[in-house]
Design a protein around this motif. Structure first.
Motif, PDB file in Angstrom:
ATOM      1  N   ILE A  97      36.386 -61.032  43.577  1.00  0.00           N
ATOM      2  CA  ILE A  97      37.339 -61.400  44.641  1.00  0.00           C
ATOM      3  C   ILE A  97      37.332 -60.346  45.753  1.00  0.00           C
ATOM      4  O   ILE A  97      37.387 -60.683  46.942  1.00  0.00           O
ATOM      5  CB  ILE A  97      38.760 -61.566  44.041  1.00  0.00           C
ATOM      6  CG1 ILE A  97      38.803 -62.813  43.151  1.00  0.00           C
ATOM      7  CG2 ILE A  97      39.794 -61.675  45.146  1.00  0.00           C
ATOM      8  CD1 ILE A  97      40.132 -63.033  42.451  1.00  0.00           C
ATOM      9  N   ASN A  98      37.232 -59.060  45.390  1.00  0.00           N
ATOM     10  CA  ASN A  98      37.181 -58.016  46.418  1.00  0.00           C
ATOM     11  C   ASN A  98      35.926 -58.138  47.284  1.00  0.00           C
ATOM     12  O   ASN A  98      35.975 -57.954  48.501  1.00  0.00           O
ATOM     13  CB  ASN A  98      37.229 -56.635  45.762  1.00  0.00           C
ATOM     14  CG  ASN A  98      38.620 -56.273  45.265  1.00  0.00           C
ATOM     15  OD1 ASN A  98      39.625 -56.583  45.907  1.00  0.00           O
ATOM     16  ND2 ASN A  98      38.691 -55.623  44.097  1.00  0.00           N
ATOM     17  N   ILE A  99      34.793 -58.454  46.663  1.00  0.00           N
ATOM     18  CA  ILE A  99      33.551 -58.637  47.431  1.00  0.00           C
ATOM     19  C   ILE A  99      33.663 -59.855  48.346  1.00  0.00           C
ATOM     20  O   ILE A  99      33.229 -59.824  49.504  1.00  0.00           O
ATOM     21  CB  ILE A  99      32.357 -58.771  46.473  1.00  0.00           C
ATOM     22  CG1 ILE A  99      32.145 -57.457  45.698  1.00  0.00           C
ATOM     23  CG2 ILE A  99      31.098 -59.153  47.232  1.00  0.00           C
ATOM     24  CD1 ILE A  99      31.084 -57.538  44.628  1.00  0.00           C
ATOM     25  N   ALA A 100      34.269 -60.937  47.838  1.00  0.00           N
ATOM     26  CA  ALA A 100      34.448 -62.133  48.655  1.00  0.00           C
ATOM     27  C   ALA A 100      35.356 -61.852  49.851  1.00  0.00           C
ATOM     28  O   ALA A 100      35.132 -62.360  50.959  1.00  0.00           O
ATOM     29  CB  ALA A 100      35.027 -63.262  47.802  1.00  0.00           C
ATOM     30  N   GLN A 101      36.384 -61.033  49.642  1.00  0.00           N
ATOM     31  CA  GLN A 101      37.275 -60.680  50.752  1.00  0.00           C
ATOM     32  C   GLN A 101      36.521 -59.913  51.830  1.00  0.00           C
ATOM     33  O   GLN A 101      36.729 -60.136  53.031  1.00  0.00           O
ATOM     34  CB  GLN A 101      38.450 -59.859  50.234  1.00  0.00           C
ATOM     35  CG  GLN A 101      39.448 -59.489  51.318  1.00  0.00           C
ATOM     36  CD  GLN A 101      40.552 -58.586  50.807  1.00  0.00           C
ATOM     37  OE1 GLN A 101      40.548 -58.181  49.633  1.00  0.00           O
ATOM     38  NE2 GLN A 101      41.483 -58.232  51.683  1.00  0.00           N
ATOM     39  N   LEU A 102      35.631 -58.996  51.419  1.00  0.00           N
ATOM     40  CA  LEU A 102      34.834 -58.264  52.397  1.00  0.00           C
ATOM     41  C   LEU A 102      33.902 -59.196  53.166  1.00  0.00           C
ATOM     42  O   LEU A 102      33.705 -59.032  54.382  1.00  0.00           O
ATOM     43  CB  LEU A 102      34.022 -57.173  51.694  1.00  0.00           C
ATOM     44  CG  LEU A 102      34.812 -55.977  51.161  1.00  0.00           C
ATOM     45  CD1 LEU A 102      33.895 -55.032  50.376  1.00  0.00           C
ATOM     46  CD2 LEU A 102      35.496 -55.232  52.298  1.00  0.00           C
ATOM     47  N   ALA A 103      33.337 -60.190  52.460  1.00  0.00           N
ATOM     48  CA  ALA A 103      32.461 -61.149  53.139  1.00  0.00           C
ATOM     49  C   ALA A 103      33.253 -61.971  54.170  1.00  0.00           C
ATOM     50  O   ALA A 103      32.744 -62.259  55.266  1.00  0.00           O
ATOM     51  CB  ALA A 103      31.816 -62.073  52.109  1.00  0.00           C
ATOM     52  N   LEU A 104      34.470 -62.317  53.838  1.00  0.00           N
ATOM     53  CA  LEU A 104      35.295 -63.076  54.794  1.00  0.00           C
ATOM     54  C   LEU A 104      35.709 -62.194  55.980  1.00  0.00           C
ATOM     55  O   LEU A 104      35.840 -62.685  57.105  1.00  0.00           O
ATOM     56  CB  LEU A 104      36.542 -63.606  54.088  1.00  0.00           C
ATOM     57  CG  LEU A 104      36.313 -64.741  53.082  1.00  0.00           C
ATOM     58  CD1 LEU A 104      37.598 -65.031  52.314  1.00  0.00           C
ATOM     59  CD2 LEU A 104      35.830 -65.998  53.796  1.00  0.00           C
ATOM     60  N   LYS A 105      35.904 -60.925  55.725  1.00  0.00           N
ATOM     61  CA  LYS A 105      36.313 -60.033  56.796  1.00  0.00           C
ATOM     62  C   LYS A 105      35.239 -59.922  57.864  1.00  0.00           C
ATOM     63  O   LYS A 105      35.550 -59.727  59.057  1.00  0.00           O
ATOM     64  CB  LYS A 105      36.627 -58.653  56.205  1.00  0.00           C
ATOM     65  CG  LYS A 105      37.175 -57.673  57.216  1.00  0.00           C
ATOM     66  CD  LYS A 105      37.524 -56.355  56.538  1.00  0.00           C
ATOM     67  CE  LYS A 105      38.106 -55.359  57.545  1.00  0.00           C
ATOM     68  NZ  LYS A 105      38.447 -54.060  56.891  1.00  0.00           N
ATOM     69  N   HIS A 106      33.977 -60.063  57.486  1.00  0.00           N
ATOM     70  CA  HIS A 106      32.858 -59.949  58.415  1.00  0.00           C
ATOM     71  C   HIS A 106      32.344 -61.331  58.868  1.00  0.00           C
ATOM     72  O   HIS A 106      31.179 -61.449  59.276  1.00  0.00           O
ATOM     73  CB  HIS A 106      31.712 -59.139  57.787  1.00  0.00           C
ATOM     74  CG  HIS A 106      32.050 -57.700  57.535  1.00  0.00           C
ATOM     75  ND1 HIS A 106      32.669 -57.279  56.359  1.00  0.00           N
ATOM     76  CD2 HIS A 106      31.895 -56.572  58.296  1.00  0.00           C
ATOM     77  CE1 HIS A 106      32.852 -55.976  56.395  1.00  0.00           C
ATOM     78  NE2 HIS A 106      32.390 -55.514  57.567  1.00  0.00           N
ATOM     79  N   ARG A 107      33.190 -62.313  58.855  1.00  0.00           N
ATOM     80  CA  ARG A 107      32.788 -63.642  59.338  1.00  0.00           C
ATOM     81  C   ARG A 107      32.562 -63.588  60.846  1.00  0.00           C
ATOM     82  O   ARG A 107      33.173 -62.786  61.567  1.00  0.00           O
ATOM     83  CB  ARG A 107      33.854 -64.699  58.991  1.00  0.00           C
ATOM     84  CG  ARG A 107      35.201 -64.463  59.647  1.00  0.00           C
ATOM     85  CD  ARG A 107      36.279 -65.358  59.026  1.00  0.00           C
ATOM     86  NE  ARG A 107      37.578 -65.194  59.699  1.00  0.00           N
ATOM     87  CZ  ARG A 107      38.420 -64.211  59.519  1.00  0.00           C
ATOM     88  NH1 ARG A 107      38.117 -63.239  58.644  1.00  0.00           N
ATOM     89  NH2 ARG A 107      39.557 -64.154  60.184  1.00  0.00           N
ATOM     90  N   GLU A 108      31.691 -64.450  61.341  1.00  0.00           N
ATOM     91  CA  GLU A 108      31.354 -64.446  62.765  1.00  0.00           C
ATOM     92  C   GLU A 108      32.521 -64.954  63.605  1.00  0.00           C
ATOM     93  O   GLU A 108      32.870 -64.350  64.619  1.00  0.00           O
ATOM     94  CB  GLU A 108      30.109 -65.297  63.012  1.00  0.00           C
ATOM     95  CG  GLU A 108      28.849 -64.719  62.371  1.00  0.00           C
ATOM     96  CD  GLU A 108      27.637 -65.573  62.654  1.00  0.00           C
ATOM     97  OE1 GLU A 108      27.804 -66.612  63.343  1.00  0.00           O
ATOM     98  OE2 GLU A 108      26.551 -65.211  62.198  1.00  0.00           O
ATOM     99  N   ASN A 109      33.097 -66.093  63.201  1.00  0.00           N
ATOM    100  CA  ASN A 109      34.199 -66.695  63.965  1.00  0.00           C
ATOM    101  C   ASN A 109      35.521 -66.191  63.389  1.00  0.00           C
ATOM    102  O   ASN A 109      35.928 -66.587  62.300  1.00  0.00           O
ATOM    103  CB  ASN A 109      34.115 -68.218  63.896  1.00  0.00           C
ATOM    104  CG  ASN A 109      35.114 -68.896  64.824  1.00  0.00           C
ATOM    105  OD1 ASN A 109      35.943 -68.229  65.472  1.00  0.00           O
ATOM    106  ND2 ASN A 109      35.039 -70.210  64.899  1.00  0.00           N
ATOM    107  N   LYS A 110      36.182 -65.301  64.129  1.00  0.00           N
ATOM    108  CA  LYS A 110      37.432 -64.732  63.629  1.00  0.00           C
ATOM    109  C   LYS A 110      38.586 -65.725  63.670  1.00  0.00           C
ATOM    110  O   LYS A 110      39.651 -65.439  63.110  1.00  0.00           O
ATOM    111  CB  LYS A 110      37.804 -63.494  64.461  1.00  0.00           C
ATOM    112  CG  LYS A 110      36.766 -62.385  64.418  1.00  0.00           C
ATOM    113  CD  LYS A 110      36.553 -61.879  62.993  1.00  0.00           C
ATOM    114  CE  LYS A 110      35.533 -60.756  62.990  1.00  0.00           C
ATOM    115  NZ  LYS A 110      35.289 -60.227  61.617  1.00  0.00           N
ATOM    116  N   ASN A 111      38.389 -66.866  64.315  1.00  0.00           N
ATOM    117  CA  ASN A 111      39.443 -67.889  64.359  1.00  0.00           C
ATOM    118  C   ASN A 111      39.527 -68.694  63.062  1.00  0.00           C
ATOM    119  O   ASN A 111      40.507 -69.427  62.846  1.00  0.00           O
ATOM    120  CB  ASN A 111      39.209 -68.853  65.522  1.00  0.00           C
ATOM    121  CG  ASN A 111      39.367 -68.158  66.866  1.00  0.00           C
ATOM    122  OD1 ASN A 111      40.208 -67.263  67.022  1.00  0.00           O
ATOM    123  ND2 ASN A 111      38.548 -68.550  67.832  1.00  0.00           N
TER     124      ASN A 111
END
Length: 379
Positions: free
Chosen positions: A93-107
């Protein structure tokens, strides 16, 4: 039409080789992951989906945020070759959160979907540690959906709580996180997922309101996917709409036939009721008349007999007097007629005498005139 970036964490532990879910736990999980990807991307073309594992040597990101179904299928194929070990849910879950944090579209809003088909061990079994992680995710506006199946289904304690339920309750914000428990049975894992609140918002953007049969609760059971007519409206909305319209037309025809039958029966019953009421009214009137006549007869018996006799005698006398008057009037009429005939005869005779006298005088006058003419000629 939710706008989200989603990361799916699939279970690739040794427990995924079991066949209590058709055909195996891993294959059923792969089918469910494919359904999630299709539903997310169909609800909004801006949505992105990634996939990662939670077991093996360590959790590993297989596909970052993508809109290509081919990459998702390839990632699932790679995860199928790495089945083994035990799951590490907190690390994944922590790794998935980091992947979401670096998403291209911040919206895009952040969402993690975790598949758990193995028993909880290590930090995942520590409720306090999981609650702490849930509060951290909630603070970062990350929604988490947990799908438990197979050995991942926990036995509740005396208070009816489980570790994963407490985790979801603490990460939930405005009902954006859900816990789905899918028991083995005839129903597929993907069908249980479609009918659950996990995909309710995404399916609502695809299905017309009249075709939405409502999502299932926290647990999925039974067969047929819970779809009306056995058809998933999100996969084939045109077929679902056609089936619903056909059912509505059949119901309308049945209602019209029922109304026609009820109308004919009521119209047939009305004359019968009228005739029966008129018959009963006539019978009641006749009975009343009979009772009245009987009452009159009973009341007129006794002293009334003398009165009846006097009335009859008076009637007879009146009739006799009327007959005598008729006879007298008839005689007077005959006499008047005879007098009129005699007068007519006298008038005729006088008229005849007057005519004869006139003729005689005319003849005498003509003869006298002729004589005078003859005498004149002789002279």
């Amino acid at each position: 039409m939710p706008l989200e970036a989603t990361v799916m964490i699939i279970d690739n532990s040794e427990y995924m080789r079991n066949g209590d879910y058709h055909p195996t736990r891993f294959d059923a999980q792969a089918d469910a992951a494919n359904v999630i990807f299709q539903t997310k991307t169909d609800s909004n073309p801006e949505n992105t989906v990634g996939i990662m594992t939670s077991a093996g040597k360590c959790p590993e990101v297989l596909v970052t945020h993508t809109k290509d179904v081919g990459q998702i299928l390839q990632g699932i194929h790679v995860a199928g070759k790495k089945i083994g070990g035990e799951i590490d849910i907190p690390t994944a879950i922590n790794i998935a959160q980091l992947a979401l944090k670096h998403r291209e579209n911040k919206n895009l809003r952040q969402r993690i979907i975790v598949f758990v088909g193995s028993p909880l061990e290590g930090q995942a079994a520590d409720e306090k540690n999981m609650v702490k992680l849930a509060k951290k995710l909630k603070k970062n506006n990350v929604a988490v959906d947990v799908v438990t199946f197979g050995d991942g289904i926990e036995e509740p304690d005396e208070e009816g709580k489980t570790v994963l339920k407490s985790f979801v309750d603490n990460v939930n914000s405005s009902d954006n996180s859900h816990l789905l428990t899918a028991f083995p049975g005839v129903q597929l894992l993907s069908d249980a997922l479609i009918t659950s609140p996990v995909l309710a918002a995404d399916r609502g953007a695809l299905i017309p309101e009249e075709l939405q049969t409502g999502g299932g609760g926290g647990e999925a059971s039974g067969s047929g996917g819970g779809f009306e007519f056995g058809v998933d409206p999100s996969l084939d909305p045109e077929l679902a709409m056609a089936l619903r319209l056909s059912m509505q037309e059949a119901q309308a025809r049945d209602a019209a036939e029922a109304n026609a039958n009820s109308g004919s029966s009521s119209s047939a019953a009305a004359p019968a009721a009228e005739s029966s009421s008129s018959t009963s009214a006539a019978g009641a009137a006749a009975a009343a008349a009979t009772a009245g006549a009987a009452a009159v007869a009973a009341s007129s018996a006794g002293p009334a007999d003398d009165v009846m006799d006097d009335d009859e005698e008076e009637l007879k006398r009146a009739l006799a007097m009327s007959e005598e008057k008729d006879v007298d009037m008839a005689g007077d009429d005959e006499e008047e007629e005879d007098d009129e005939e005699d007068e007519d005869l006298d008038d005729d005779e006088e008229e005849d005498e007057d005519e004869d006298a006139a003729i005689a005088r005319a003849i005498e006058m003509s003869m006298q005139t002729q004589k005078e003419e003859d005498e004149a000629k002789k002279k």
